[in-house]
Design a protein around this motif. Structure first.
Motif, PDB file in Angstrom:
ATOM      1  N   HIS A   6      -9.689  18.751  -9.431  1.00 42.91           N
ATOM      2  CA  HIS A   6      -9.144  19.138  -9.699  1.00 42.91           C
ATOM      3  C   HIS A   6      -8.464  18.712 -10.952  1.00 42.91           C
ATOM      4  CE1 HIS A   6      -4.890  22.863  -9.763  1.00 42.91           C
ATOM      5  NE2 HIS A   6      -4.843  21.429 -10.786  1.00 42.91           N
ATOM      6  N   ALA A   7      -8.621  19.061 -11.536  1.00 43.46           N
ATOM      7  CA  ALA A   7      -8.476  18.091 -13.320  1.00 43.46           C
ATOM      8  C   ALA A   7      -8.482  18.607 -14.347  1.00 43.46           C
ATOM      9  CB  ALA A   7      -9.505  16.567 -13.255  1.00 43.46           C
ATOM     10  N   HIS A   8      -7.391  18.470 -15.295  1.00 41.28           N
ATOM     11  CA  HIS A   8      -6.976  20.067 -16.185  1.00 41.28           C
ATOM     12  C   HIS A   8      -7.155  18.863 -18.034  1.00 41.28           C
ATOM     13  CE1 HIS A   8      -4.877  22.916 -13.989  1.00 41.28           C
ATOM     14  NE2 HIS A   8      -4.428  21.655 -14.057  1.00 41.28           N
ATOM     15  N   TYR A   9      -9.245  18.444 -18.176  1.00 41.84           N
ATOM     16  CA  TYR A   9      -9.078  18.202 -19.296  1.00 41.84           C
ATOM     17  C   TYR A   9      -9.160  18.716 -20.683  1.00 41.84           C
ATOM     18  CZ  TYR A   9     -11.215  13.935 -16.299  1.00 41.84           C
ATOM     19  OH  TYR A   9     -10.973  13.391 -15.574  1.00 41.84           O
ATOM     20  N   ASP A  10      -8.781  20.055 -20.723  1.00 40.95           N
ATOM     21  CA  ASP A  10      -8.388  20.663 -21.879  1.00 40.95           C
ATOM     22  C   ASP A  10      -6.993  19.704 -22.288  1.00 40.95           C
ATOM     23  OD1 ASP A  10      -5.532  22.139 -19.774  1.00 40.95           O
ATOM     24  OD2 ASP A  10      -7.358  22.652 -19.198  1.00 40.95           O
ATOM     25  N   ILE A  40      -5.641  31.876 -20.657  1.00 39.47           N
ATOM     26  CA  ILE A  40      -6.963  32.276 -20.647  1.00 39.47           C
ATOM     27  C   ILE A  40      -7.432  30.892 -21.847  1.00 39.47           C
ATOM     28  CG2 ILE A  40      -7.879  33.885 -22.364  1.00 39.47           C
ATOM     29  CD1 ILE A  40      -7.710  35.123 -20.104  1.00 39.47           C
ATOM     30  N   GLU A  41      -7.053  30.541 -22.602  1.00 40.65           N
ATOM     31  CA  GLU A  41      -7.186  29.483 -23.607  1.00 40.65           C
ATOM     32  C   GLU A  41      -7.919  28.405 -23.406  1.00 40.65           C
ATOM     33  OE1 GLU A  41      -7.759  29.445 -26.835  1.00 40.65           O
ATOM     34  OE2 GLU A  41      -7.661  31.541 -26.399  1.00 40.65           O
ATOM     35  N   THR A  42      -7.176  28.127 -22.398  1.00 39.89           N
ATOM     36  CA  THR A  42      -7.415  26.585 -20.961  1.00 39.89           C
ATOM     37  C   THR A  42      -8.613  27.001 -20.401  1.00 39.89           C
ATOM     38  OG1 THR A  42      -5.643  27.184 -19.258  1.00 39.89           O
ATOM     39  CG2 THR A  42      -5.168  25.495 -21.311  1.00 39.89           C
ATOM     40  N   SER A  43      -8.602  28.416 -20.053  1.00 38.76           N
ATOM     41  CA  SER A  43      -9.678  28.494 -18.951  1.00 38.76           C
ATOM     42  C   SER A  43     -10.567  29.053 -19.985  1.00 38.76           C
ATOM     43  CB  SER A  43      -9.595  30.327 -18.644  1.00 38.76           C
ATOM     44  OG  SER A  43      -8.515  30.476 -17.641  1.00 38.76           O
ATOM     45  N   ALA A  58     -15.838  24.877 -13.383  1.00 39.59           N
ATOM     46  CA  ALA A  58     -14.985  25.240 -14.226  1.00 39.59           C
ATOM     47  C   ALA A  58     -14.551  26.634 -13.270  1.00 39.59           C
ATOM     48  CB  ALA A  58     -15.045  25.954 -14.930  1.00 39.59           C
ATOM     49  N   ALA A  59     -12.591  26.615 -13.517  1.00 39.81           N
ATOM     50  CA  ALA A  59     -12.112  28.301 -12.712  1.00 39.81           C
ATOM     51  C   ALA A  59     -11.530  28.603 -13.344  1.00 39.81           C
ATOM     52  CB  ALA A  59     -11.222  27.885 -11.537  1.00 39.81           C
ATOM     53  N   LYS A  80     -10.968  38.854 -15.976  1.00 41.26           N
ATOM     54  CA  LYS A  80     -12.193  39.101 -15.185  1.00 41.26           C
ATOM     55  C   LYS A  80     -13.591  39.536 -15.843  1.00 41.26           C
ATOM     56  CE  LYS A  80     -14.073  43.967 -12.865  1.00 41.26           C
ATOM     57  NZ  LYS A  80     -13.976  45.112 -12.593  1.00 41.26           N
ATOM     58  N   THR A  81     -13.280  39.771 -17.679  1.00 36.63           N
ATOM     59  CA  THR A  81     -13.754  39.355 -18.453  1.00 36.63           C
ATOM     60  C   THR A  81     -14.483  37.814 -18.676  1.00 36.63           C
ATOM     61  OG1 THR A  81     -13.200  41.259 -20.103  1.00 36.63           O
ATOM     62  CG2 THR A  81     -15.128  39.451 -20.319  1.00 36.63           C
ATOM     63  N   LEU A  82     -13.689  37.465 -18.469  1.00 36.59           N
ATOM     64  CA  LEU A  82     -13.921  35.910 -18.312  1.00 36.59           C
ATOM     65  C   LEU A  82     -14.675  35.311 -17.453  1.00 36.59           C
ATOM     66  CD1 LEU A  82     -13.950  33.571 -21.234  1.00 36.59           C
ATOM     67  CD2 LEU A  82     -11.371  33.345 -19.373  1.00 36.59           C
ATOM     68  N   ALA A  83     -14.033  35.177 -15.984  1.00 34.90           N
ATOM     69  CA  ALA A  83     -15.347  35.051 -14.829  1.00 34.90           C
ATOM     70  C   ALA A  83     -16.171  35.486 -14.486  1.00 34.90           C
ATOM     71  CB  ALA A  83     -13.983  35.684 -13.534  1.00 34.90           C
TER      72      ALA A  83
END
Ligand code: NI
Length: 256
Positions: A6-10, A40-43, A58-59, A80-83
């Motif tokens: 679990h790390a947020h490199y964004d 959505i952006e950080t995903s 990614a998650a 959902k589209t992104l997933a």
């Protein structure tokens, strides 16, 4: 090989050295990193890093802190589209309830609805979830119990030993950040003592939650070894065993 689950490199705190840092991880013993999204952006950013680096996955998910600006129907359809957009996406997360930052009853109810919808999406896509539960233990447990087919991890775990045992019986893993290296971490230490190693994962939650002796500094996956050391000390077992088993646990959960 360590797995920082679990790390947020964004995060903008990585803007100056993100690529250098991510590229250097395998040679520093960190063979796997999972970067969850918080909206959505950080995903989308998480997917970008996962497509670029073979050791990064990614998650995608919408964090409960984002609840105010979310329109549920459109956010869920975008998610959902992104997933479905990349094979590098291994989970729906991070999702959950946050009663620390969000106090208004109507926003908390909206968080619960968003969590239910994201759990339903995880079930539909047969993906694990990454759960954020801050000061909302009872309600989070109640909701995940309604989705018995969904497995996942409670990240940055802050609940009791009793709740951890209940979660494990539901198929969840328990993951710890730098908190277990802090002197006042009595509750977390008790959970680690009472939970088998094959149900534990380690994470940095970078750039937040730096372990000792780096507390207060920007966190990165380079420090994930500190959580492995803490667990090895608490359980009085070899460090290698902790590193290997937590990595295996993560690979199995996220199907890597
Ligand atoms: Ni996080």
């Amino acid at each position: 090989m360590l797995f920082d689950t679990h790390a947020h490199y964004d995060d903008k705190r990585f803007d100056d050295d993100r690529d250098e840092l991510l590229a250097s991880m395998p040679e520093n013993g960190v063979g796997l990193i999972l970067n969850p999204g918080c909206d959505i952006e950080t995903s989308k950013k998480a997917i970008e890093y996962a497509e670029k680096y073979s050791h990064v996955y990614a998650a995608v998910g919408i964090h409960p802190e984002c609840i105010e600006e979310i329109e549920l129907d459109s956010a869920m359809s975008e998610l959902k589209t992104l997933a479905l957009s990349s094979k590098r996406i291994k989970a729906i997360g991070e999702i959950g309830l946050d009663y620390y930052w969000v106090k208004e009853p109507e926003l908390r109810a909206k968080q619960a609805e968003l969590l239910r919808r994201q759990l339903a999406l995880a079930k539909e896509l047969n993906m694990p979830v990454i759960i954020h539960d801050r000061d909302a233990h009872a309600d989070t447990l109640k909701i995940v119990e309604d989705f018995p087919e969904v497995k996942g991890v409670f990240h940055c775990y802050s609940g009791s030993t009793e709740m951890a045992k209940r979660l494990i019986s539901l198929g969840y893993l328990i993951s710890f950040t730098g908190v277990i290296t802090y002197k006042n971490a009595k509750k977390a230490v008790e959970v680690v003592e009472n939970i088998p190693l094959d149900k534990l994962m380690i994470e940095t939650d970078s750039p937040y939650m730096s372990p000792e002796p780096f507390r207060g500094k920007r966190n990165s996956s380079l420090y994930v070894y500190r959580m492995a050391e803490a667990i090895a000390n608490i359980k009085n077992i070899p460090l290698d065993e902790v590193i290997n088993q937590t990595t295996e646990n993560g690979k199995k959960l996220f199907n890597i």
